[in-house]
Design a protein around this motif. Structure first.
Motif, PDB file in Angstrom:
ATOM      1  N   MET A 232       0.827  -1.204   0.000  1.00  7.93           N
ATOM      2  CA  MET A 232       0.000   0.000   0.000  1.00  7.93           C
ATOM      3  C   MET A 232       0.866   1.261   0.000  1.00  7.93           C
ATOM      4  N   VAL A 233       1.921   1.251   0.812  1.00 10.46           N
ATOM      5  CA  VAL A 233       2.815   2.410   0.876  1.00 10.46           C
ATOM      6  C   VAL A 233       3.513   2.608  -0.467  1.00 10.46           C
ATOM      7  N   THR A 234       3.917   1.505  -1.101  1.00  9.07           N
ATOM      8  CA  THR A 234       4.561   1.589  -2.407  1.00  9.07           C
ATOM      9  C   THR A 234       3.638   2.238  -3.429  1.00  9.07           C
ATOM     10  N   LEU A 235       2.375   1.807  -3.436  1.00  7.31           N
ATOM     11  CA  LEU A 235       1.399   2.369  -4.374  1.00  7.31           C
ATOM     12  C   LEU A 235       1.194   3.863  -4.131  1.00  7.31           C
ATOM     13  N   ILE A 236       1.116   4.246  -2.851  1.00  6.72           N
ATOM     14  CA  ILE A 236       0.915   5.660  -2.518  1.00  6.72           C
ATOM     15  C   ILE A 236       2.115   6.498  -2.946  1.00  6.72           C
ATOM     16  N   VAL A 237       3.320   6.025  -2.595  1.00  4.55           N
ATOM     17  CA  VAL A 237       4.534   6.763  -2.939  1.00  4.55           C
ATOM     18  C   VAL A 237       4.687   6.894  -4.452  1.00  4.55           C
TER      19      VAL A 237
END
Length: 461
Positions: A232-237
């Motif tokens: 999820m963090v990867t997608l947001i970043v």
């Protein structure tokens, strides 16, 4: 050969700079965090020596004077007294909680705010300094029991050095709330405290770590929950990066789409490598072409300058997030893999999960760099072959070599990353491939529209 050597030197320099900058973010570990880490090294485990036992064996071999039983007994009394006073002064700690008592003893043993001859009721327990109590008590107890029963200065220095070597470089201390993870008690850090540590830490590192913590708790932890949190963090970043650099990325793709036009210009000046006039004229025509299509030839540099601090922040957040310390994939199995484990170390232990993840990451990183080139070749395969330009051919070979060396550098750097960061890079490469395909499709569609408009105008005439 000289050109290749120069390029290799530049890439090596870039790698050294990248490695140095990736560790330039400051550690979030407080003095009490470090004290708890040091205390965890002395926890008795079946079949293993504690850190103190290992130190004592080494000190004997060096001929240092070790503390006597009488000295150790007096030291234990001081530790217990300080720990009890610390618990009484704290609203968070309880004497009926074994974990709190162990934590208070860790602070008393490896940190504290005691000075020689001080009264415990007068101490400000909110202030701590690593080895403060230890240094004061060494002197006090030596005076009480005698020099012959006390450790010499060589032992004291050796003891502190060996303990500190075990925690040097540790950064896994970022947690929005107080946490007890893998036998270590960590203090919660606020966003305000992150800004007090540094600008990058407050602006980028802490928010990324907070997202990892929040998503991990939302998904239930247990390794797979942390993995979903990283996803999820990867997608947001990546979404933020794509939004902020889309124009520059599109500019890069347009520049790639103009390759046939650039080749035509290069073909007009076959001696540009040796003739300054031709080189100048070729450069002027290329810049005019870029200006015509609103392309910034330095867009790649702009993207890299924007992405690099984000990369550093994510690296630091992944390395520093305490919640990832107990994240384990395939727990209770022989190929269990900790998300906080170093990728190189995991590969060295022949963990097949780590090996598979590293191979997938390496392949996807290679594809993310090559697919844009392959797509462009496919689009321009019907373009008539032009007169070969030695300068253009040389530049193309140089670009290909740089691309390959960049892939090698990324893969090598991957060995230094935690497993969590390797997974992040895997997902990032997938997104990069999708982004390349989409942007190439957009550029191709726009190019086709322009060609149709030109054709219509020509027919009307």
């Amino acid at each position: 050969m000289k050109k290749k050597s120069k390029i290799f030197s530049v890439l090596v320099a870039l790698f050294i700079v990248a490695t140095s900058l990736s560790s330039c973010t400051k550690s979030f570990c407080s003095v009490r965090d470090k004290a708890s880490m040091l205390a965890a090294l002395d926890v008795v485990e079946e079949g293993k020596e504690t850190q103190t036992e290992t130190i004592n064996e080494g000190a004997k071999q060096e001929g240092y004077l070790l503390p006597s039983d009488e000295f150790l007994a007096a030291w234990e009394v001081k530790i217990n007294n300080y720990a009890n006073a610390l618990i009484e002064s704290s609203s968070k700690l309880s004497s009926s909680n074994e974990q709190d008592v162990a934590y208070a003893k860790a602070i008393a043993k490896f940190a504290g705010n005691y000075t020689i001859g001080a009264n415990l009721t007068e101490i400000d327990f909110s202030k701590d300094k690593l080895w403060q109590n230890y240094d004061a008590w060494m002197k006090e107890i030596t005076y009480e029991v005698g020099i012959d029963k006390s450790p010499d200065q060589n032992y004291i220095d050796y003891y502190k050095k060996q303990f500190e070597l075990k925690i040097n470089g540790k950064q896994t201390c970022i947690s929005p709330t107080d946490a007890y993870i893998s036998g270590i008690t960590l203090e919660g850090k606020s966003w305000k405290e992150a800004f007090n540590i540094g600008l990058i830490e407050g602006l980028l590192v802490y928010p990324v770590s907070w997202l990892i913590y929040t998503f991990s708790n939302a998904f239930g932890g247990n390794g797979w929950g942390q993995l979903l949190a990283i996803l999820m963090v990867t997608l947001i970043v990546r979404a933020i990066l794509i939004l902020c650099t889309f124009r520059s990325t599109l500019s890069q793709q347009r520049m790639t789409a103009l390759q046939p036009e650039l080749e035509k210009i290069s073909a007009k000046y076959p001696n540009a490598a040796t003739n300054p006039y031709e080189k100048q004229r070729m450069g002027q025509e290329q810049m005019a072409l870029y200006k015509k299509y609103h392309i910034n030839p330095f867009s790649m540099i702009i993207v890299m300058l924007f992405q690099f601090p984000i990369f550093i922040a994510v690296w630091s957040a992944m390395t520093g997030s305490a919640v990832l310390m107990d994240g384990v994939l395939f727990a209770n199995q022989k190929f269990a893999l900790s998300l906080a484990a170093n990728t190189g170390s995991a590969l060295g232990k022949f963990n097949w999960v780590a090996i598979l993840l590293f191979i997938v990451m390496s392949v996807l990183q290679f594809l993310s760099m090559k697919i844009p080139q392959w797509l462009q070749k496919r689009r321009t395969k019907n373009v008539a072959k032009l007169q070969k330009n030695p300068t253009q051919d040389k530049n193309q070979r140089t670009m290909n070599m740089v691309s390959y060396m960049m892939v090698i550098m990324i893969i090598f750097m991957g060995l230094q990353l935690p497993i969590a960061m390797t997974f992040y890079w895997t997902v990032t490469a997938l997104i990069g491939i999708a982004q390349s395909v989409i942007t190439q499709a957009i550029v191709a569609k726009n190019s086709n529209k322009k060609e149709k408009k030109k054709t219509v105008k020509y027919v009307k005439k």
